[in-house]
Scaffold this motif. Structure first.
Motif, PDB file in Angstrom:
ATOM      1  N   VAL A   1      -6.643 -10.051  -8.808  1.00 45.08           N
ATOM      2  CA  VAL A   1      -6.364  -9.163  -9.937  1.00 45.08           C
ATOM      3  C   VAL A   1      -5.814  -7.829  -9.463  1.00 45.08           C
ATOM      4  CG1 VAL A   1      -7.389  -7.856 -11.841  1.00 45.08           C
ATOM      5  CG2 VAL A   1      -8.047 -10.246 -11.473  1.00 45.08           C
ATOM      6  N   PHE A   2      -6.435  -7.272  -8.413  1.00 46.13           N
ATOM      7  CA  PHE A   2      -6.104  -5.911  -7.983  1.00 46.13           C
ATOM      8  C   PHE A   2      -4.783  -5.815  -7.231  1.00 46.13           C
ATOM      9  CE2 PHE A   2     -10.857  -4.593  -7.913  1.00 46.13           C
ATOM     10  CZ  PHE A   2     -10.786  -4.324  -9.277  1.00 46.13           C
ATOM     11  N   ILE A   3      -4.433  -6.834  -6.450  1.00 47.80           N
ATOM     12  CA  ILE A   3      -3.216  -6.738  -5.632  1.00 47.80           C
ATOM     13  C   ILE A   3      -1.974  -6.448  -6.479  1.00 47.80           C
ATOM     14  CG2 ILE A   3      -1.632  -8.046  -4.158  1.00 47.80           C
ATOM     15  CD1 ILE A   3      -4.101  -9.333  -2.861  1.00 47.80           C
ATOM     16  N   PRO A   4      -1.700  -7.216  -7.544  1.00 48.94           N
ATOM     17  CA  PRO A   4      -0.527  -6.867  -8.369  1.00 48.94           C
ATOM     18  C   PRO A   4      -0.694  -5.549  -9.114  1.00 48.94           C
ATOM     19  CG  PRO A   4      -1.762  -8.679  -9.372  1.00 48.94           C
ATOM     20  CD  PRO A   4      -2.333  -8.471  -8.006  1.00 48.94           C
ATOM     21  N   ILE A   5      -1.911  -5.225  -9.551  1.00 50.02           N
ATOM     22  CA  ILE A   5      -2.134  -3.965 -10.266  1.00 50.02           C
ATOM     23  C   ILE A   5      -1.816  -2.784  -9.362  1.00 50.02           C
ATOM     24  CG2 ILE A   5      -3.900  -2.446 -11.249  1.00 50.02           C
ATOM     25  CD1 ILE A   5      -5.230  -4.889 -12.444  1.00 50.02           C
ATOM     26  N   PHE A   6      -2.294  -2.829  -8.131  1.00 44.86           N
ATOM     27  CA  PHE A   6      -2.056  -1.725  -7.198  1.00 44.86           C
ATOM     28  C   PHE A   6      -0.575  -1.627  -6.829  1.00 44.86           C
ATOM     29  CE2 PHE A   6      -6.170  -0.072  -5.313  1.00 44.86           C
ATOM     30  CZ  PHE A   6      -6.962  -0.554  -6.341  1.00 44.86           C
ATOM     31  N   ASN A   7       0.042  -2.786  -6.528  1.00 43.55           N
ATOM     32  CA  ASN A   7       1.421  -2.776  -6.037  1.00 43.55           C
ATOM     33  C   ASN A   7       2.445  -2.457  -7.118  1.00 43.55           C
ATOM     34  OD1 ASN A   7       0.806  -3.352  -3.367  1.00 43.55           O
ATOM     35  ND2 ASN A   7       0.836  -5.562  -3.692  1.00 43.55           N
ATOM     36  N   TYR A   8       2.201  -2.938  -8.336  1.00 44.57           N
ATOM     37  CA  TYR A   8       3.220  -2.816  -9.380  1.00 44.57           C
ATOM     38  C   TYR A   8       2.913  -1.768 -10.446  1.00 44.57           C
ATOM     39  CZ  TYR A   8       4.877  -7.149  -7.325  1.00 44.57           C
ATOM     40  OH  TYR A   8       5.347  -8.093  -6.444  1.00 44.57           O
ATOM     41  N   TRP A   9       1.705  -1.224 -10.428  1.00 44.60           N
ATOM     42  CA  TRP A   9       1.392  -0.204 -11.420  1.00 44.60           C
ATOM     43  C   TRP A   9       0.803   1.062 -10.801  1.00 44.60           C
ATOM     44  CZ3 TRP A   9      -3.130   2.239 -13.107  1.00 44.60           C
ATOM     45  CH2 TRP A   9      -2.940   3.074 -14.243  1.00 44.60           C
ATOM     46  N   LEU A  10      -0.318   0.932 -10.074  1.00 45.54           N
ATOM     47  CA  LEU A  10      -1.017   2.120  -9.591  1.00 45.54           C
ATOM     48  C   LEU A  10      -0.185   2.927  -8.603  1.00 45.54           C
ATOM     49  CD1 LEU A  10      -3.561   3.842  -9.583  1.00 45.54           C
ATOM     50  CD2 LEU A  10      -4.469   2.386  -7.750  1.00 45.54           C
TER      51      LEU A  10
ATOM     52  N   PRO B   1       3.171   2.899  -7.944  1.00 45.11           N
ATOM     53  CA  PRO B   1       4.349   3.534  -8.565  1.00 45.11           C
ATOM     54  C   PRO B   1       3.972   4.670  -9.519  1.00 45.11           C
ATOM     55  CG  PRO B   1       4.566   1.146  -8.628  1.00 45.11           C
ATOM     56  CD  PRO B   1       3.167   1.434  -8.190  1.00 45.11           C
ATOM     57  N   PHE B   2       2.867   4.502 -10.272  1.00 49.90           N
ATOM     58  CA  PHE B   2       2.432   5.546 -11.200  1.00 49.90           C
ATOM     59  C   PHE B   2       2.078   6.831 -10.464  1.00 49.90           C
ATOM     60  CE2 PHE B   2      -1.105   7.757 -13.304  1.00 49.90           C
ATOM     61  CZ  PHE B   2      -0.509   8.074 -14.522  1.00 49.90           C
ATOM     62  N   LEU B   3       1.308   6.706  -9.387  1.00 48.77           N
ATOM     63  CA  LEU B   3       0.905   7.893  -8.616  1.00 48.77           C
ATOM     64  C   LEU B   3       2.112   8.527  -7.926  1.00 48.77           C
ATOM     65  CD1 LEU B   3      -2.452   6.611  -7.060  1.00 48.77           C
ATOM     66  CD2 LEU B   3      -2.159   8.202  -8.961  1.00 48.77           C
ATOM     67  N   ASP B   4       3.000   7.696  -7.367  1.00 46.40           N
ATOM     68  CA  ASP B   4       4.192   8.228  -6.700  1.00 46.40           C
ATOM     69  C   ASP B   4       5.074   8.989  -7.696  1.00 46.40           C
ATOM     70  OD1 ASP B   4       3.428   7.165  -4.277  1.00 46.40           O
ATOM     71  OD2 ASP B   4       4.613   5.327  -4.505  1.00 46.40           O
ATOM     72  N   LYS B   5       5.198   8.431  -8.898  1.00 44.91           N
ATOM     73  CA  LYS B   5       6.039   9.049  -9.930  1.00 44.91           C
ATOM     74  C   LYS B   5       5.480  10.389 -10.382  1.00 44.91           C
ATOM     75  CE  LYS B   5       8.120   8.074 -14.455  1.00 44.91           C
ATOM     76  NZ  LYS B   5       8.220   7.081 -15.561  1.00 44.91           N
ATOM     77  N   ASN B   6       4.155  10.524 -10.310  1.00 46.87           N
ATOM     78  CA  ASN B   6       3.512  11.754 -10.762  1.00 46.87           C
ATOM     79  C   ASN B   6       3.186  12.720  -9.624  1.00 46.87           C
ATOM     80  OD1 ASN B   6       2.723  11.582 -13.885  1.00 46.87           O
ATOM     81  ND2 ASN B   6       2.592   9.514 -13.008  1.00 46.87           N
ATOM     82  N   GLY B   7       3.878  12.558  -8.513  1.00 46.40           N
ATOM     83  CA  GLY B   7       3.802  13.547  -7.442  1.00 46.40           C
ATOM     84  C   GLY B   7       2.713  13.341  -6.406  1.00 46.40           C
TER      85      GLY B   7
END
Length: 475
Positions: free
Chosen positions: A314-323, A325-331
């Protein structure tokens, strides 16, 4: 000739044999390991269920389990050298698979003879260690320039077979152990290993076999030893390893330097495995003392481990494709070093939950297994952040010629972590220094040790030089 070969989208015939072999082998290894700690306690170290002997019995079981895991993760280094230098991957996999099968046979036959049972564990460690260093590399050897674009998909199926085996073993083997006894519970993984060996043998005519290269003196060990024993010859403004350039290939010496840069990070990984691997031993023993009723089902203590691979998937795709990128996008750039640091912190949090659970058990309560499942969820998140990121970091930071070396060293971090935990439990079982850490204090000790490493890591990691290396740049 711009067009690629018409067979470029076809998979090598050998792939099915290799993936089937890996799935069966992983089932056999994790199947026997899922019940190992509880079996050792209730069949060898405290069969009378004497409460006064339980702490010592659990410490002995944990000691044996962690020594076994340590050996299994130390031997891939040897197996890899034997394959690359002398015998080739096929022969090593085939030979150690037979040793592997003999080890499982010992477990099934000698479930009432501790000494011979331990011989079985040693044989399995030799088999698992030898296979671990060769199978994934052998998979990659099957591809050519015409179909190398399919490698990532095949490795996806390869790791899917591993996780599928992980889920199945934690459900089925404890159930077999509970209903039919130890001989069947250890015998069935042995049958699976025999099946894995037969499958691998049947594919022998389809494999691309890379011949052994002979002893390569331009390797990490030889260069490091030479530099260490000739340190007095180091010139001003030279690094210690530069001394080895007098005898070894200059580029190989530079490649070895990349390994040592990665080791600055890897120095913090053994403590991760010293705690993480307790979920397959100490946590299982803790589950025997908890309320395991879930949704009307009374789970066996060994079956709780099933949630770990589930959370990972469950976590591998969540971390790679959402978490990420979300953190990187927000600085907040999620660099590998930051991910590892965050993973170590989450590991500590998961063990805080386990320690609090143990405090309630020490007080005579039977807390709900849901609390341990919460700890497993946090532990899985920590594994994604540390284990997957650490291996990726090793690949991107090490030079092309040192990537195999980094795999071996990465596996050695697991061996070192389990060795430390085994020695702690040996001390407890012998009434030594660590015997003072009973019940919840045992977990608080490891939490305190981990927090020390986290503090050092937060100080050191910003000073670690990160090399911008692309995986395929040197191909």
């Amino acid at each position: 000739m711009q067009k690629t070969d018409t067979k470029s989208n076809g998979y090598p015939k050998s792939i099915g044999y290799i993936i089937a072999n890996e799935g069966a082998e992983r089932f056999s290894f994790y199947g026997m390991r899922s019940i190992l700690a509880t079996f050792l306690v209730f069949h060898f170290f405290n069969p009378s269920l004497n409460p006064a002997l339980q702490v010592t019995a659990e410490a002995k079981a944990n000691e044996t389990t962690h020594f076994f895991v340590s050996l299994a993760y130390a031997l891939p280094f040897v197996g890899g050298l034997m394959a690359d230098w002398f015998f080739g991957k096929y022969k090593v996999i085939m030979y150690v698979s037979l040793v592997y099968c003999l080890g499982h046979l010992c477990l099934a036959l000698f479930d009432h003879d501790l000494e011979k049972f331990k011989y079985g564990l040693i044989l399995i460690a030799i088999g698992a260690g030898g296979i671990k260093s060769c199978v994934s590399a052998n998979l990659g050897d099957q591809f050519t320039t015409h179909n190398k674009h399919l490698v990532s998909k095949v490795y996806g199926w390869f790791y899917f077979s591993i996780n599928a085996g992980s889920v199945l073993y934690t459900i089925l083997i404890p159930l077999i152990y509970d209903r039919f006894g130890a001989k069947w519970a250890f015998g069935i993984p042995g049958i699976l290993m025999a099946l894995a060996t037969i499958i691998f043998f049947l594919g022998r005519k389809t494999y691309v076999n890379v011949p052994p290269s002979g002893v390569n003196k331009n390797n990490f060990v030889f260069i490091s030893i030479y530099a260490l024993f000739n340190f007095r010859d180091k010139q001003k403004n030279q690094s210690l390893l530069d001394v080895a350039k007098r005898k070894f290939d200059h580029q190989k010496v530079e490649d070895v330097k990349t390994v040592y840069n990665v080791l600055a990070v890897f120095a913090f990984i053994p403590i991760f495995w010293a705690l993480w691997d307790q979920n397959l031993s100490e946590w299982v023993l803790q589950a025997t003392k908890m309320d395991r009723h879930i949704l009307g089902i009374n789970l066996l203590p060994e079956q709780i481990q099933t949630v770990n691979p589930f959370f990972l998937l469950v976590f591998i795709p969540i971390f790679n494709y959402w978490l990420y990128p979300f953190l990187d996008k927000n600085g907040l750039k999620t660099t590998p070093l930051r991910r590892i640091g965050a993973g170590l912190i989450l590991l500590a949090l998961s063990f805080v939950i386990i320690a609090l659970i143990q405090s309630r058990i020490d007080a005579g309560e039977h807390p709900s297994i849901w609390w341990q499942i919460l700890a497993y969820a946090i532990l899985a998140a920590a594994e994604v952040l540390v284990s997957i990121t650490g291996l990726e970091y090793a690949y991107t930071q090490a030079s092309k010629s040192m990537k195999s070396t980094m795999i071996a060293i990465w596996l050695l971090t697991t061996a070192l972590g389990n060795l430390f935990t085994a020695l702690v439990n040996r001390s407890i079982s012998n009434g030594g220094f660590f015997a003072q850490f009973k019940g919840a204090d045992y977990y608080w000790f490891f939490i305190g040790l981990l927090c020390f490493f986290i503090i050092v890591y937060l100080f050191v990691s910003p000073r670690i030089k990160v090399r911008e290396m692309v995986l395929g740049a040197s191909n």
